[in-house]
Scaffold this motif. Structure first.
Motif, PDB file in Angstrom:
ATOM      1  N   ASN A   1       0.797  -1.236   0.000  1.00 13.54           N
ATOM      2  CA  ASN A   1       0.000   0.000   0.000  1.00 13.54           C
ATOM      3  C   ASN A   1       0.827   1.282   0.000  1.00 13.54           C
ATOM      4  O   ASN A   1       0.283   2.365   0.235  1.00 13.54           O
ATOM      5  CB  ASN A   1      -0.987   0.014   1.178  1.00 13.54           C
ATOM      6  CG  ASN A   1      -2.073  -1.039   1.047  1.00 13.54           C
ATOM      7  OD1 ASN A   1      -2.526  -1.354  -0.057  1.00 13.54           O
ATOM      8  ND2 ASN A   1      -2.476  -1.619   2.172  1.00 13.54           N
ATOM      9  N   ASP A   2       2.115   1.178  -0.281  1.00 18.92           N
ATOM     10  CA  ASP A   2       2.918   2.396  -0.442  1.00 18.92           C
ATOM     11  C   ASP A   2       2.499   3.098  -1.730  1.00 18.92           C
ATOM     12  O   ASP A   2       2.156   2.445  -2.726  1.00 18.92           O
ATOM     13  CB  ASP A   2       4.399   2.061  -0.508  1.00 18.92           C
ATOM     14  CG  ASP A   2       4.987   1.732   0.865  1.00 18.92           C
ATOM     15  OD1 ASP A   2       4.260   1.892   1.866  1.00 18.92           O
ATOM     16  OD2 ASP A   2       6.151   1.301   0.928  1.00 18.92           O
ATOM     17  N   GLU A   3       2.535   4.424  -1.694  1.00 18.97           N
ATOM     18  CA  GLU A   3       2.139   5.207  -2.865  1.00 18.97           C
ATOM     19  C   GLU A   3       3.370   5.669  -3.631  1.00 18.97           C
ATOM     20  O   GLU A   3       4.387   6.041  -3.031  1.00 18.97           O
ATOM     21  CB  GLU A   3       1.308   6.419  -2.459  1.00 18.97           C
ATOM     22  CG  GLU A   3       0.769   7.210  -3.642  1.00 18.97           C
ATOM     23  CD  GLU A   3      -0.110   8.376  -3.209  1.00 18.97           C
ATOM     24  OE1 GLU A   3      -1.025   8.733  -3.968  1.00 18.97           O
ATOM     25  OE2 GLU A   3       0.136   8.932  -2.125  1.00 18.97           O
TER      26      GLU A   3
ATOM     27  N   SER B   1       7.408   3.174 -13.991  1.00 16.22           N
ATOM     28  CA  SER B   1       8.508   2.246 -13.739  1.00 16.22           C
ATOM     29  C   SER B   1       8.894   2.198 -12.264  1.00 16.22           C
ATOM     30  O   SER B   1       9.378   1.166 -11.780  1.00 16.22           O
ATOM     31  CB  SER B   1       9.726   2.622 -14.584  1.00 16.22           C
ATOM     32  OG  SER B   1      10.186   3.916 -14.262  1.00 16.22           O
ATOM     33  N   VAL B   2       8.662   3.307 -11.526  1.00 13.84           N
ATOM     34  CA  VAL B   2       9.016   3.342 -10.105  1.00 13.84           C
ATOM     35  C   VAL B   2       8.209   2.293  -9.333  1.00 13.84           C
ATOM     36  O   VAL B   2       8.747   1.528  -8.526  1.00 13.84           O
ATOM     37  CB  VAL B   2       8.774   4.747  -9.515  1.00 13.84           C
ATOM     38  CG1 VAL B   2       9.136   4.771  -8.037  1.00 13.84           C
ATOM     39  CG2 VAL B   2       9.569   5.791 -10.279  1.00 13.84           C
ATOM     40  N   LEU B   3       6.904   2.245  -9.590  1.00  6.08           N
ATOM     41  CA  LEU B   3       6.041   1.271  -8.917  1.00  6.08           C
ATOM     42  C   LEU B   3       6.345  -0.151  -9.376  1.00  6.08           C
ATOM     43  O   LEU B   3       6.460  -1.071  -8.559  1.00  6.08           O
ATOM     44  CB  LEU B   3       4.572   1.602  -9.175  1.00  6.08           C
ATOM     45  CG  LEU B   3       3.545   0.562  -8.690  1.00  6.08           C
ATOM     46  CD1 LEU B   3       3.700   0.298  -7.196  1.00  6.08           C
ATOM     47  CD2 LEU B   3       2.133   1.030  -9.010  1.00  6.08           C
ATOM     48  N   LEU B   4       6.485  -0.352 -10.676  1.00  6.88           N
ATOM     49  CA  LEU B   4       6.732  -1.696 -11.193  1.00  6.88           C
ATOM     50  C   LEU B   4       8.057  -2.244 -10.684  1.00  6.88           C
ATOM     51  O   LEU B   4       8.146  -3.427 -10.311  1.00  6.88           O
ATOM     52  CB  LEU B   4       6.710  -1.682 -12.723  1.00  6.88           C
ATOM     53  CG  LEU B   4       5.373  -1.277 -13.372  1.00  6.88           C
ATOM     54  CD1 LEU B   4       5.481  -1.323 -14.890  1.00  6.88           C
ATOM     55  CD2 LEU B   4       4.236  -2.163 -12.891  1.00  6.88           C
ATOM     56  N   ASN B   5       9.090  -1.411 -10.645  1.00  3.30           N
ATOM     57  CA  ASN B   5      10.388  -1.857 -10.146  1.00  3.30           C
ATOM     58  C   ASN B   5      10.343  -2.135  -8.650  1.00  3.30           C
ATOM     59  O   ASN B   5      10.997  -3.059  -8.156  1.00  3.30           O
ATOM     60  CB  ASN B   5      11.460  -0.804 -10.454  1.00  3.30           C
ATOM     61  CG  ASN B   5      11.776  -0.731 -11.938  1.00  3.30           C
ATOM     62  OD1 ASN B   5      11.586  -1.691 -12.680  1.00  3.30           O
ATOM     63  ND2 ASN B   5      12.225   0.432 -12.391  1.00  3.30           N
ATOM     64  N   HIS B   6       9.549  -1.350  -7.921  1.00  2.00           N
ATOM     65  CA  HIS B   6       9.375  -1.583  -6.484  1.00  2.00           C
ATOM     66  C   HIS B   6       8.751  -2.952  -6.236  1.00  2.00           C
ATOM     67  O   HIS B   6       9.228  -3.727  -5.384  1.00  2.00           O
ATOM     68  CB  HIS B   6       8.494  -0.488  -5.879  1.00  2.00           C
ATOM     69  CG  HIS B   6       7.885  -0.868  -4.550  1.00  2.00           C
ATOM     70  ND1 HIS B   6       8.578  -0.787  -3.357  1.00  2.00           N
ATOM     71  CD2 HIS B   6       6.645  -1.354  -4.242  1.00  2.00           C
ATOM     72  CE1 HIS B   6       7.799  -1.198  -2.368  1.00  2.00           C
ATOM     73  NE2 HIS B   6       6.622  -1.543  -2.879  1.00  2.00           N
ATOM     74  N   MET B   7       7.683  -3.271  -6.945  1.00  2.00           N
ATOM     75  CA  MET B   7       7.004  -4.555  -6.733  1.00  2.00           C
ATOM     76  C   MET B   7       7.910  -5.724  -7.106  1.00  2.00           C
ATOM     77  O   MET B   7       7.876  -6.775  -6.460  1.00  2.00           O
ATOM     78  CB  MET B   7       5.694  -4.595  -7.534  1.00  2.00           C
ATOM     79  CG  MET B   7       4.620  -3.662  -6.990  1.00  2.00           C
ATOM     80  SD  MET B   7       2.957  -3.968  -7.651  1.00  2.00           S
ATOM     81  CE  MET B   7       3.203  -3.578  -9.393  1.00  2.00           C
TER      82      MET B   7
END
Length: 269
Positions: A158-160, A166-172
């Motif tokens: 649930n982090d925003e 790419s920031v979100l995809l790389n985080h996951m």
């Protein structure tokens, strides 16, 4: 020479007029207001998302079959094109005729009409629709690559994340071992993430697609079974990967015999 001119349709004996694609039919809607596709032969309309109902309708009511319809890049424009052409020339100029129950008494025999890419005009139409769809997808992909206004929430912690997708995809991928591929290979990313989130909200595992009684049970299952990935056999995800728009259509002489036609008829009923 004339044969080198793009967009010109050839038959065995003559050169026909250049193929002209219909404009994007944005104004065609059903009573509910959603985009729709008309029947080629009558005034019936069906929602774009329910094209199988239209195909079934045309088989049952009009004895008309489209071969390899899943390879048609833009079903709506494809149907509109042939709806217009069938008002200009007889259907037998374009379709193969298949006789069902040919060994039965004459009154029980039925003729079905098969439209397929053995016909040069149909093959060129499919190619042009494929090129147009690829152009649109590549433009959309480039827009998403350059977009810095992306906003998304990780479906696992649930982090925003703000900025580029790419920031979100790389985080996951890094923090949750959930890898759906390189960001540059994905298109319509927001819709993709919403599709995945909806499945999780429905307590469904993204890989084996089993449903569970609560979120904690689902999370434990996906972690222990290493199911933090999508099901590669689920064709629902194909539209989110650019590679699937680059696949060339295979044009072949479709041998459509009595048994094949009968199977289509039986599925429709």
């Amino acid at each position: 020479s004339l044969k080198d001119r793009p967009g010109v349709i050839y038959s065995k004996d003559c050169i026909l007029e250049p193929l002209s694609l219909p404009e994007s039919p944005g104004g065609t809607t059903t009573l509910e207001g959603s985009p729709s596709v008309p029947c080629i032969f009558c005034e019936e309309h069906f929602p774009v998302a329910e094209q199988d109902k239209l195909l079934k309708h045309m088989i049952i009511e009009h004895k008309f079959v489209i071969a390899d319809v899943k390879l048609v890049a833009d079903f709506q424009r494809y149907i509109l094109y042939w709806k217009k052409r069938f008002t200009e020339q007889p259907i037998t100029d374009f379709c193969s005729v298949i006789r069902i129950n040919s060994t039965a008494p004459f009154e029980e025999q039925e003729n079905y009409f098969l439209l397929c890419d053995v016909l040069p005009e149909d093959r060129i139409l499919r190619e042009e629709l494929q090129k147009q769809r690829l152009k649109e997808i590549l433009e959309q992909q480039q827009q998403e690559r350059n977009d810095t206004s992306f906003r998304g929430i990780c479906m696992f912690c649930n982090d925003e994340f703000l900025g580029n997708r790419s920031v979100l995809l790389n985080h996951m991928a890094k923090e949750h071992a959930f890898n759906i591929g390189l960001p540059d290979n994905i298109v319509n990313c927001n819709e993709f993430l919403c599709t995945l989130q909806k499945k999780l909200d429905n307590l469904q595992c993204l890989y084996c697609e089993k449903t569970f009684r609560d979120k904690n049970t689902l999370k434990d299952h996906m972690r222990k079974k290493q199911h933090r990935r999508i099901n590669p056999k689920n064709r629902e995800y194909d539209r989110f990967y650019v590679i699937n728009y680059l696949v060339r259509l295979s044009f072949h002489n479709l041998k459509f015999d009595y048994n094949s036609a009968n199977k289509i008829f039986l599925r429709a009923n």
